[in-house]
Design a protein around this motif. Sequence first.
Motif, short mmCIF file in Angstrom:
data_model
loop_
_atom_site.label_atom_id
_atom_site.label_comp_id
_atom_site.label_asym_id
_atom_site.label_seq_id
_atom_site.Cartn_x
_atom_site.Cartn_y
_atom_site.Cartn_z
N VAL A 293 0.58 -1.01 -0.10
CA VAL A 293 0.11 -0.16 -0.09
C VAL A 293 1.05 1.29 -0.02
O VAL A 293 1.85 1.27 1.09
CB VAL A 293 -0.93 -0.09 1.12
CG1 VAL A 293 -1.75 1.23 1.19
CG2 VAL A 293 -1.90 -1.17 1.32
N THR A 294 0.80 2.03 -1.05
CA THR A 294 1.77 3.16 -1.13
C THR A 294 1.19 4.32 -0.22
O THR A 294 0.20 4.34 0.47
CB THR A 294 1.62 3.96 -2.67
OG1 THR A 294 0.29 4.42 -2.72
CG2 THR A 294 1.82 2.72 -3.59
N PRO A 295 2.07 5.40 0.26
CA PRO A 295 1.72 6.40 1.09
C PRO A 295 0.53 7.15 0.53
O PRO A 295 -0.23 7.67 1.57
CB PRO A 295 2.99 7.37 0.98
CG PRO A 295 4.12 6.39 0.84
CD PRO A 295 3.58 5.33 -0.24
N VAL A 298 -2.66 5.59 1.79
CA VAL A 298 -2.97 5.45 3.15
C VAL A 298 -3.42 6.84 3.75
O VAL A 298 -4.29 7.13 4.42
CB VAL A 298 -1.36 5.35 4.00
CG1 VAL A 298 -1.75 5.52 5.43
CG2 VAL A 298 -1.19 3.94 3.84
N LYS A 299 -2.68 7.80 2.79
CA LYS A 299 -3.26 9.24 3.16
C LYS A 299 -4.62 9.66 2.57
O LYS A 299 -5.29 10.33 3.31
CB LYS A 299 -2.13 10.41 2.37
CG LYS A 299 -2.56 11.60 2.77
CD LYS A 299 -1.46 12.70 1.69
CE LYS A 299 0.04 12.13 2.05
NZ LYS A 299 1.01 13.09 1.18
N ASN A 301 -6.77 7.27 2.73
CA ASN A 301 -7.68 6.55 3.37
C ASN A 301 -8.50 5.63 2.44
O ASN A 301 -9.80 5.27 2.55
CB ASN A 301 -8.74 7.18 4.26
CG ASN A 301 -8.30 7.92 5.44
OD1 ASN A 301 -7.27 7.20 6.23
ND2 ASN A 301 -8.57 9.16 5.65
N ARG A 304 -7.64 0.64 4.87
CA ARG A 304 -7.13 0.58 6.51
C ARG A 304 -5.52 0.30 6.44
O ARG A 304 -5.20 -0.55 5.88
CB ARG A 304 -7.67 -0.35 7.24
CG ARG A 304 -7.41 -0.32 8.81
CD ARG A 304 -8.00 -1.31 9.74
NE ARG A 304 -7.66 -1.44 10.99
CZ ARG A 304 -8.22 -0.84 12.03
NH1 ARG A 304 -9.36 -0.15 11.78
NH2 ARG A 304 -7.88 -0.83 13.22
N ARG A 305 -4.80 1.10 7.30
CA ARG A 305 -3.31 0.95 7.10
C ARG A 305 -2.85 -0.12 7.64
O ARG A 305 -2.99 -0.85 8.66
CB ARG A 305 -2.81 1.94 7.98
CG ARG A 305 -1.29 2.23 8.12
CD ARG A 305 -0.75 3.39 8.89
NE ARG A 305 0.59 3.77 8.57
CZ ARG A 305 1.58 2.86 9.00
NH1 ARG A 305 1.45 1.74 9.68
NH2 ARG A 305 2.93 3.36 8.74
N PRO A 309 3.10 -0.65 5.59
CA PRO A 309 2.50 -0.44 4.00
C PRO A 309 3.25 -0.93 3.01
O PRO A 309 2.44 -1.72 2.02
CB PRO A 309 2.15 1.09 4.16
CG PRO A 309 2.10 1.52 5.61
CD PRO A 309 3.21 0.55 6.45
N SER A 312 3.28 -6.11 3.79
CA SER A 312 2.63 -6.57 4.89
C SER A 312 2.13 -8.15 4.50
O SER A 312 1.62 -8.21 3.23
CB SER A 312 1.32 -5.97 5.47
OG SER A 312 2.06 -4.73 6.21
N THR A 325 -2.29 -5.95 10.88
CA THR A 325 -2.41 -4.53 11.36
C THR A 325 -1.62 -4.41 12.64
O THR A 325 -1.45 -5.42 13.33
CB THR A 325 -3.84 -4.14 11.46
OG1 THR A 325 -4.48 -5.12 12.60
CG2 THR A 325 -4.61 -4.11 9.97
N THR A 327 -2.11 -1.80 15.96
CA THR A 327 -2.96 -0.92 16.68
C THR A 327 -2.31 -0.42 18.27
O THR A 327 -1.65 -1.29 18.92
CB THR A 327 -4.36 -1.45 17.20
OG1 THR A 327 -5.04 -1.94 15.78
CG2 THR A 327 -5.14 -0.10 17.70
#
Length: 398
Positions: A293-295, A298-299, A301, A304-305, A309, A312, A325, A327
């Motif tokens: 998942v690229t920044p 994530v930015k 949304n 979910r992070r 990223p 994973s 994840t 938390t």
Amino acid sequence: MSQTPTADQLRNRLVDGILTERGMPSDVERAMRTVPRDAFLPGIELEKAYTDQAVTIKDNPGEPLPLSCASVPSVVAMMLDQLAARPGDNVLEVGAGTGYNAALLAELVGGGNVTTVDIDSDVALHARTTLNTAGYEAVTVIERNGLLGVHENAPYDRIIATVGVWDIPATWWDQLVDGGRLVLPLRWRGQTRSVALTRRGDELVSDGMELCGFVPVIGQNGEKTAALDAADTIRVHYDQDQRVDTDALADTLRADKPARAFLSAQRIGGEESFDGVWLRATADDDRVCRLEVTPEAVKQNLIRRPAAPGRSPALVEDDSLAYLTVTREGIDAERPFRLGAAAYGPRGEELARNLIAHIDAWGAARLAVPQMTVTLSTAGTAPGHVISKPESRISLTY
């Protein structure tokens, strides 16, 4: 006024730092204090040549990773430790790079022989030139597809690959003596580990593996990558033997439903590695993939992070996925982070609970390292859970 440190001072400072961080055998230490890394990185400023980081020597236009680079010195030391080359050994290195690693091998084997091979003519020429300049003319440099090995100088007591290998070629088996060691950055289920293997007849058996990352070897195409959104900010990486419906996964994410979150019982500290979860899951689960998942995603949304990223572990099945994840919870000062899973799709919850079972299995023995056994794909069906590749079969046992 302080004096500019010399190459010798910088080299010894680098080695001192690696010794403090992870240690190394005395013969590897001696080799790293002897071989001038800067001589293999012409045009690179001295300070950069002696920092613990990779240095690109040839770009790969249009691709995210370089075609060739000088590996991180601490990783070099770790892999030489795994290889355990001895004076008099005949060694093959696949991936000549700068020539630096071949020079270190020459120091380790003394009166033995070192052959290094690279598929790229520019890289092979660079290695030959720098090795000659540094006084290691006895190292043989071959321009060839490294997956073929170098049969004319075989058999080898040690083979080391300094490129990411997805499958172990049968040619390497043929060129490795029984009892010989093979060290390689092996890629499976989206992860890469430097695995130390000893040949025992028709098997390669590991006695250690370490997390690492390497430029993939040219000529193996068993890993697939698919974008899960139009902007190519969410990607899944999987192996060719895995049935991944990327269109269905993309549709699931486009449905814009919030991820369902599930928590495991496992907490970690801020500096504690949890990569063992990924390794543990691959031992008996063929649904393990890598989620990237690229920044930007994530930015915005878009998802979910994930725990990390860029890389994973995820379990993927049809139109559903669950991924790791982290938390933050303020309950435990020493371990303020809790591992869990995010789930998408109709079978997402089931996958999330399966992933949590892997997390909990890891949590029960966090430092456990499995034993890997590799056989040739022509050797017939092996018992237990097996990861099958065109030329080899892999099993992991805890």
